[in-house]
Design a protein around this motif. Structure first.
Motif, PDB file in Angstrom:
ATOM      1  N   ASP A  49       0.935  -1.263  -0.430  1.00  0.00           N
ATOM      2  CA  ASP A  49       0.141  -0.068  -0.112  1.00  0.00           C
ATOM      3  C   ASP A  49       0.477   1.225   0.494  1.00  0.00           C
ATOM      4  OD1 ASP A  49       0.718  -0.841   2.466  1.00  0.00           O
ATOM      5  OD2 ASP A  49      -1.078   0.503   3.399  1.00  0.00           O
ATOM      6  N   THR A  50       2.189   1.803   1.079  1.00  0.00           N
ATOM      7  CA  THR A  50       2.736   2.517   0.482  1.00  0.00           C
ATOM      8  C   THR A  50       4.647   2.441   0.397  1.00  0.00           C
ATOM      9  OG1 THR A  50       3.638   2.164   3.073  1.00  0.00           O
ATOM     10  CG2 THR A  50       1.286   3.453   2.784  1.00  0.00           C
ATOM     11  N   HIS A  51       4.492   1.098   0.033  1.00  0.00           N
ATOM     12  CA  HIS A  51       5.629   0.060   0.082  1.00  0.00           C
ATOM     13  C   HIS A  51       6.858   0.537   0.796  1.00  0.00           C
ATOM     14  CE1 HIS A  51       4.844  -1.009  -3.901  1.00  0.00           C
ATOM     15  NE2 HIS A  51       3.763   0.294  -3.531  1.00  0.00           N
ATOM     16  N   GLN A  52       6.535   0.938   2.160  1.00  0.00           N
ATOM     17  CA  GLN A  52       7.782   1.450   3.190  1.00  0.00           C
ATOM     18  C   GLN A  52       7.888   0.617   3.616  1.00  0.00           C
ATOM     19  OE1 GLN A  52       8.484   4.632   4.374  1.00  0.00           O
ATOM     20  NE2 GLN A  52       7.383   5.250   2.381  1.00  0.00           N
ATOM     21  N   LEU A  53       7.126  -1.091   4.150  1.00  0.00           N
ATOM     22  CA  LEU A  53       8.011  -1.876   4.647  1.00  0.00           C
ATOM     23  C   LEU A  53       9.006  -2.784   3.548  1.00  0.00           C
ATOM     24  CD1 LEU A  53       4.898  -3.602   6.185  1.00  0.00           C
ATOM     25  CD2 LEU A  53       6.875  -2.153   7.482  1.00  0.00           C
ATOM     26  N   GLU A  54       8.260  -2.795   2.328  1.00  0.00           N
ATOM     27  CA  GLU A  54       9.201  -3.148   1.395  1.00  0.00           C
ATOM     28  C   GLU A  54      10.815  -2.370   1.434  1.00  0.00           C
ATOM     29  OE1 GLU A  54       8.546  -4.142  -3.565  1.00  0.00           O
ATOM     30  OE2 GLU A  54       7.386  -2.915  -2.601  1.00  0.00           O
ATOM     31  N   ASN A  55      10.527  -1.184   0.784  1.00  0.00           N
ATOM     32  CA  ASN A  55      11.501  -0.585   0.754  1.00  0.00           C
ATOM     33  C   ASN A  55      12.638  -0.269   1.752  1.00  0.00           C
ATOM     34  OD1 ASN A  55      10.451   0.028  -1.198  1.00  0.00           O
ATOM     35  ND2 ASN A  55      10.023   1.885  -1.179  1.00  0.00           N
ATOM     36  N   ARG A  56      11.999  -0.469   2.802  1.00  0.00           N
ATOM     37  CA  ARG A  56      13.088  -0.412   4.646  1.00  0.00           C
ATOM     38  C   ARG A  56      12.982  -1.517   5.140  1.00  0.00           C
ATOM     39  NH1 ARG A  56      10.067   4.846   6.763  1.00  0.00           N
ATOM     40  NH2 ARG A  56      11.426   4.345   8.562  1.00  0.00           N
ATOM     41  N   THR A  57      12.997  -2.330   4.695  1.00  0.00           N
ATOM     42  CA  THR A  57      13.084  -3.276   4.929  1.00  0.00           C
ATOM     43  C   THR A  57      14.725  -4.305   4.426  1.00  0.00           C
ATOM     44  OG1 THR A  57      11.345  -4.165   5.390  1.00  0.00           O
ATOM     45  CG2 THR A  57      13.133  -6.383   5.257  1.00  0.00           C
ATOM     46  N   GLN A  58      15.644  -4.441   5.676  1.00  0.00           N
ATOM     47  CA  GLN A  58      16.686  -5.181   4.110  1.00  0.00           C
ATOM     48  C   GLN A  58      17.819  -5.833   5.237  1.00  0.00           C
ATOM     49  OE1 GLN A  58      18.688  -0.963   4.160  1.00  0.00           O
ATOM     50  NE2 GLN A  58      19.105  -0.751   5.944  1.00  0.00           N
ATOM     51  N   VAL A  59      18.983  -6.566   5.126  1.00  0.00           N
ATOM     52  CA  VAL A  59      19.787  -7.195   6.002  1.00  0.00           C
ATOM     53  C   VAL A  59      20.598  -6.467   6.329  1.00  0.00           C
ATOM     54  CG1 VAL A  59      22.137  -8.482   5.720  1.00  0.00           C
ATOM     55  CG2 VAL A  59      20.120  -9.180   4.523  1.00  0.00           C
ATOM     56  N   THR A  60      20.876  -6.326   7.439  1.00  0.00           N
ATOM     57  CA  THR A  60      21.744  -5.582   8.546  1.00  0.00           C
ATOM     58  C   THR A  60      22.864  -5.903   8.371  1.00  0.00           C
ATOM     59  OG1 THR A  60      20.645  -5.467  10.239  1.00  0.00           O
ATOM     60  CG2 THR A  60      19.900  -3.849   9.196  1.00  0.00           C
ATOM     61  N   ARG A  61      23.587  -6.915   9.062  1.00  0.00           N
ATOM     62  CA  ARG A  61      24.466  -7.625   9.370  1.00  0.00           C
ATOM     63  C   ARG A  61      24.646  -9.172   8.853  1.00  0.00           C
ATOM     64  NH1 ARG A  61      25.765  -9.627  15.548  1.00  0.00           N
ATOM     65  NH2 ARG A  61      23.697  -8.998  15.831  1.00  0.00           N
ATOM     66  N   VAL A  62      25.583  -9.119   8.940  1.00  0.00           N
ATOM     67  CA  VAL A  62      26.328 -11.397   8.417  1.00  0.00           C
ATOM     68  C   VAL A  62      27.310 -10.668   9.100  1.00  0.00           C
ATOM     69  CG1 VAL A  62      26.264 -12.374   6.507  1.00  0.00           C
ATOM     70  CG2 VAL A  62      25.092 -10.642   6.282  1.00  0.00           C
ATOM     71  N   THR A  63      27.508 -12.170   9.879  1.00  0.00           N
ATOM     72  CA  THR A  63      28.575 -12.847  10.904  1.00  0.00           C
ATOM     73  C   THR A  63      28.900 -14.210  10.338  1.00  0.00           C
ATOM     74  OG1 THR A  63      27.535 -13.078  12.469  1.00  0.00           O
ATOM     75  CG2 THR A  63      28.040 -11.049  12.317  1.00  0.00           C
ATOM     76  N   PRO A  64      29.825 -14.695  11.221  1.00  0.00           N
ATOM     77  CA  PRO A  64      30.341 -15.782  10.162  1.00  0.00           C
ATOM     78  C   PRO A  64      29.080 -17.434  11.421  1.00  0.00           C
ATOM     79  CG  PRO A  64      32.264 -14.926  11.228  1.00  0.00           C
ATOM     80  CD  PRO A  64      30.516 -13.340  11.238  1.00  0.00           C
ATOM     81  N   SER A  65      28.487 -16.396  12.242  1.00  0.00           N
ATOM     82  CA  SER A  65      27.374 -16.765  12.799  1.00  0.00           C
ATOM     83  C   SER A  65      26.332 -16.804  12.924  1.00  0.00           C
ATOM     84  CB  SER A  65      27.222 -16.834  14.249  1.00  0.00           C
ATOM     85  OG  SER A  65      27.976 -16.493  15.168  1.00  0.00           O
ATOM     86  N   ASP A  66      25.837 -16.192  12.363  1.00  0.00           N
ATOM     87  CA  ASP A  66      23.752 -15.381  12.077  1.00  0.00           C
ATOM     88  C   ASP A  66      23.743 -13.876  11.085  1.00  0.00           C
ATOM     89  OD1 ASP A  66      25.712 -13.468  14.372  1.00  0.00           O
ATOM     90  OD2 ASP A  66      23.828 -12.318  14.346  1.00  0.00           O
ATOM     91  N   VAL A  67      22.714 -13.628  10.692  1.00  0.00           N
ATOM     92  CA  VAL A  67      22.062 -12.976  10.052  1.00  0.00           C
ATOM     93  C   VAL A  67      20.865 -12.434  10.292  1.00  0.00           C
ATOM     94  CG1 VAL A  67      20.730 -12.643   7.747  1.00  0.00           C
ATOM     95  CG2 VAL A  67      22.302 -14.718   7.945  1.00  0.00           C
ATOM     96  N   GLU A  68      21.730 -10.538  10.304  1.00  0.00           N
ATOM     97  CA  GLU A  68      20.212  -9.793  11.261  1.00  0.00           C
ATOM     98  C   GLU A  68      19.364  -9.148  10.155  1.00  0.00           C
ATOM     99  OE1 GLU A  68      20.563  -7.574  14.634  1.00  0.00           O
ATOM    100  OE2 GLU A  68      20.965  -6.256  12.817  1.00  0.00           O
ATOM    101  N   TRP A  69      18.347  -9.450   9.892  1.00  0.00           N
ATOM    102  CA  TRP A  69      17.992  -8.253   9.239  1.00  0.00           C
ATOM    103  C   TRP A  69      16.388  -7.314   9.556  1.00  0.00           C
ATOM    104  CZ3 TRP A  69      16.959 -13.676   8.952  1.00  0.00           C
ATOM    105  CH2 TRP A  69      17.461 -13.948   7.706  1.00  0.00           C
ATOM    106  N   ARG A  70      16.173  -5.977   9.106  1.00  0.00           N
ATOM    107  CA  ARG A  70      15.635  -5.331   9.776  1.00  0.00           C
ATOM    108  C   ARG A  70      14.619  -4.451   9.503  1.00  0.00           C
ATOM    109  NH1 ARG A  70      19.386  -2.315  14.524  1.00  0.00           N
ATOM    110  NH2 ARG A  70      19.506  -3.798  15.650  1.00  0.00           N
ATOM    111  N   SER A  71      13.470  -4.085  10.024  1.00  0.00           N
ATOM    112  CA  SER A  71      13.318  -2.697   9.439  1.00  0.00           C
ATOM    113  C   SER A  71      12.742  -1.746  10.451  1.00  0.00           C
ATOM    114  CB  SER A  71      11.423  -3.036   9.286  1.00  0.00           C
ATOM    115  OG  SER A  71      10.555  -2.563   8.420  1.00  0.00           O
ATOM    116  N   ASP A  72      13.247  -0.991   9.309  1.00  0.00           N
ATOM    117  CA  ASP A  72      13.255   1.125  10.839  1.00  0.00           C
ATOM    118  C   ASP A  72      11.735   1.484  10.959  1.00  0.00           C
ATOM    119  OD1 ASP A  72      13.430   1.886   8.112  1.00  0.00           O
ATOM    120  OD2 ASP A  72      14.921   2.751   8.405  1.00  0.00           O
ATOM    121  N   VAL A  73      10.489   0.783   9.577  1.00  0.00           N
ATOM    122  CA  VAL A  73       9.479   1.342   9.724  1.00  0.00           C
ATOM    123  C   VAL A  73       8.142   0.957  10.839  1.00  0.00           C
ATOM    124  CG1 VAL A  73       7.167   1.607   8.720  1.00  0.00           C
ATOM    125  CG2 VAL A  73       9.208   0.828   7.557  1.00  0.00           C
ATOM    126  N   PRO A  74       8.414   1.657  11.992  1.00  0.00           N
ATOM    127  CA  PRO A  74       7.780   2.163  13.293  1.00  0.00           C
ATOM    128  C   PRO A  74       6.877   0.851  13.202  1.00  0.00           C
ATOM    129  CG  PRO A  74       8.007   4.340  13.036  1.00  0.00           C
ATOM    130  CD  PRO A  74       8.195   3.374  10.926  1.00  0.00           C
TER     131      PRO A  74
END
Length: 131
Positions: A49-74
């Protein structure tokens, strides 16, 4: 006839070091692939509907043991889990579960792709090239 070998201990240590490094590189490569795949799945499943979740969801960190995804939409958590008045429309956590299942099934393929990228880069893994 006599054959004398010297330096086998050093060779063993060098091979062990290479094997250990290769394992770490492949694991981080596999997680980078999982991160990229998860990000694509989340963006595809996110409401448009607003494309905010689509545009502001991303991989923020990749380490040898984990992956972190984030969305900064409140409101991302409310969208995923729902509220007292609105049921959730999961896009984030459902994508994480799907990535886990795909990784389990496709590990050999993803490992091959990761290894190919490592070899193309001269043996140095750079996850920033994926994002």
């Amino acid at each position: 006839m006599t054959i004398q070998w010297e330096g086998l201990d050093e060779l063993d240590q060098a091979l062990a070091s290479i094997a250990s490094g290769a394992e770490t590189v492949l694991e981080s490569g596999l997680l980078s692939e999982a991160g990229t795949l998860g990000e694509r799945m989340m963006k595809t499943a996110a409401p448009k509907d607003t494309h905010q979740l689509e545009n502001r969801t991303q991989v923020t960190r990749v380490t040898p043991s984990d992956v972190e995804w984030r969305s900064d939409v409140p409101y991302a958590g409310y969208q995923d889990f729902g509220t007292a008045r609105q049921p959730g429309r999961p896009y984030f956590r459902s994508s994480i579960v799907a990535v886990g299942r795909l990784i389990t099934r496709r590990s050999p393929t993803l490992l091959q792709r990761s290894l190919a990228r490592v070899l193309r880069s001269g043996g140095v893994w750079n996850p920033r090239k994926l994002i």
